[in-house]
Motif scaffolding. Structure first.
Motif, PDB file in Angstrom:
ATOM      1  N   THR A 132       1.266  -1.100  -0.306  1.00 10.50           N
ATOM      2  CA  THR A 132      -0.056  -0.026   0.039  1.00 10.50           C
ATOM      3  C   THR A 132       0.415   1.255   0.015  1.00 10.50           C
ATOM      4  OG1 THR A 132       0.210  -0.036   2.309  1.00 10.50           O
ATOM      5  CG2 THR A 132      -1.695  -1.035   1.045  1.00 10.50           C
ATOM      6  N   VAL A 159      -3.220  -1.281  -2.079  1.00  4.78           N
ATOM      7  CA  VAL A 159      -1.937  -2.043  -2.888  1.00  4.78           C
ATOM      8  C   VAL A 159      -2.110  -1.383  -3.975  1.00  4.78           C
ATOM      9  CG1 VAL A 159      -1.320  -3.433  -4.089  1.00  4.78           C
ATOM     10  CG2 VAL A 159      -2.435  -4.231  -2.106  1.00  4.78           C
ATOM     11  N   TYR A 186      -6.786  -6.657  -4.458  1.00  2.36           N
ATOM     12  CA  TYR A 186      -6.068  -6.210  -3.765  1.00  2.36           C
ATOM     13  C   TYR A 186      -5.965  -4.669  -3.893  1.00  2.36           C
ATOM     14  CZ  TYR A 186      -4.936 -10.923  -2.121  1.00  2.36           C
ATOM     15  OH  TYR A 186      -4.385 -11.959  -1.668  1.00  2.36           O
ATOM     16  N   GLN A 196      -6.601 -11.576   3.794  1.00  2.00           N
ATOM     17  CA  GLN A 196      -5.633 -10.121   3.468  1.00  2.00           C
ATOM     18  C   GLN A 196      -6.305  -9.443   2.886  1.00  2.00           C
ATOM     19  OE1 GLN A 196      -1.853 -12.285   1.557  1.00  2.00           O
ATOM     20  NE2 GLN A 196      -3.250 -13.277   0.886  1.00  2.00           N
ATOM     21  N   LEU A 238      -5.768  -5.602   4.409  1.00  2.00           N
ATOM     22  CA  LEU A 238      -5.096  -4.694   3.685  1.00  2.00           C
ATOM     23  C   LEU A 238      -5.995  -3.205   3.364  1.00  2.00           C
ATOM     24  CD1 LEU A 238      -4.113  -6.439   0.721  1.00  2.00           C
ATOM     25  CD2 LEU A 238      -2.387  -5.036   2.019  1.00  2.00           C
TER      26      LEU A 238
END
Length: 328
Positions: A155, A225, A220, A196, A200
């Motif tokens: 990130t 991300v 993601y 996950q 995140l």
């Protein structure tokens, strides 16, 4: 066919129970468990295996793929195969290493210089060592799918090893990865793969790692991300583990054709993975994700200092060295 129908009619007339499998004794149906879903290149690969096996055996052997973890996680399905309750389990090499500790050598960061080198290893000396240990457990490693080289999804930008300092990153829970990211200065986190995305989003972790295609499939980039770092820090195999019970169902005169067909399907998956990673990279860049190169030599140097403290079985070290010497 007329004789079979006549026989069935006579048995029915006499009130005898008829087995519907009596005349299909030569047909074998095998169940293969896959953790990944039907949109993945891994599923595409298992279907290529099923098609190749059906063709090579003239339809005598059918493989039924159960994807998306419907039969359980990788550890669960491996246990089932060892116990003879599942025909074929697929799992990351680190999962099989729970039963074959010598396989921990594959968890090393930066072990292979190329996919060709990694492929050679499991088709030669290293693969023979794995098969020998697996058969002692009551399973046969009939082929290898691959997750291939893994990169870091973050990130925040990571342009040097200094940027890893304090980074909360979810990694596979094996000594190789834990040691590697600790040596980089990061803070490895134990977390289920299924958690996950939320982690995140909520900032519980700053990063995770996998094949690039995994970042796209799991979206993601929607969880924060915006940076992918080309670390290629480890190579992951997905061995296909077949129970003794299932293996013994295959006639001896079909075993070689069966194994050759499985290998054909596995090699198809290796290419599907390459294609999926390339497509994912283009899609992720369109979605605003930036790819960063990093000084790999600096990472290797930091990791090597810790790797020197670890030891591995000499025969397995020799097998790894043989693959490196054979494919430079």
């Amino acid at each position: 066919m007329k004789k079979k129908i006549l026989a069935l009619s006579i048995m029915a007339a006499l009130g005898l129970t008829v087995s519907t499998t009596a005349f299909a004794a030569d047909e074998i149906t095998l169940t293969l468990a896959l953790a990944d879903n039907t949109s993945s290149n891994y599923y595409q690969g298992t279907m290529a295996i099923a098609d190749a096996v059906a063709e090579a055996t003239d339809g005598q052997i059918t493989i039924n793929v159960q994807a998306g973890g419907t039969l359980g996680g990788e550890s669960d399905t491996l246990d089932m195969a060892i116990q003879g309750d599942l025909d074929i389990a697929s799992c990351a090499n680190s999962v099989l290493a729970n039963y074959i500790p010598e396989m921990n050598i594959l968890d090393q960061a930066f072990l292979w210089d190329s996919a060709d080198q990694a492929n050679y290893a499991i088709q030669n000396e290293l693969g023979a060592l794995i098969s020998e240990k697996a058969e002692a457990l009551g399973i046969h490693v009939i082929g290898y799918l691959e997750s291939g080289f893994r990169d870091v999804f973050s990130t925040k930008p990571i342009e040097s090893m200094a940027d890893f300092k304090g980074l909360k990153i979810r990694v596979m829970q094996n000594d190789g990865q834990l040691t590697a990211f600790t040596s980089f200065g990061a803070n490895p986190i134990a977390l289920s793969a299924s958690e996950q995305f939320t982690a995140l989003q909520q900032g519980t972790i700053d990063a995770c790692e996998n094949a690039v295609s995994n970042c796209w499939i799991n979206k993601y980039y929607e969880a924060g991300v915006d940076s992918i770092i080309n670390t290629k820090h480890c190579f992951v195999y997905i061995p296909l583990c077949m129970s003794d019970t299932a293996w013994n169902k295959i006639p001896d005169d079909l075993k070689d054709a069966f194994l050759a067909a499985v290998q054909e399907g596995c090699e198809a998956q290796w290419q599907y993975l390459i294609d999926a990673n390339e497509e994912a990279k283009a899609n992720l860049e369109d979605a605003g994700v930036t790819f960063y190169d990093i000084n790999i030599d600096e990472l290797k140097e930091a990791y090597q200092a810790e790797l020197d403290k670890m030891s591995y079985d000499e025969a397995w070290v020799a097998a790894v060295d043989a693959a490196k010497a054979a494919v430079e």
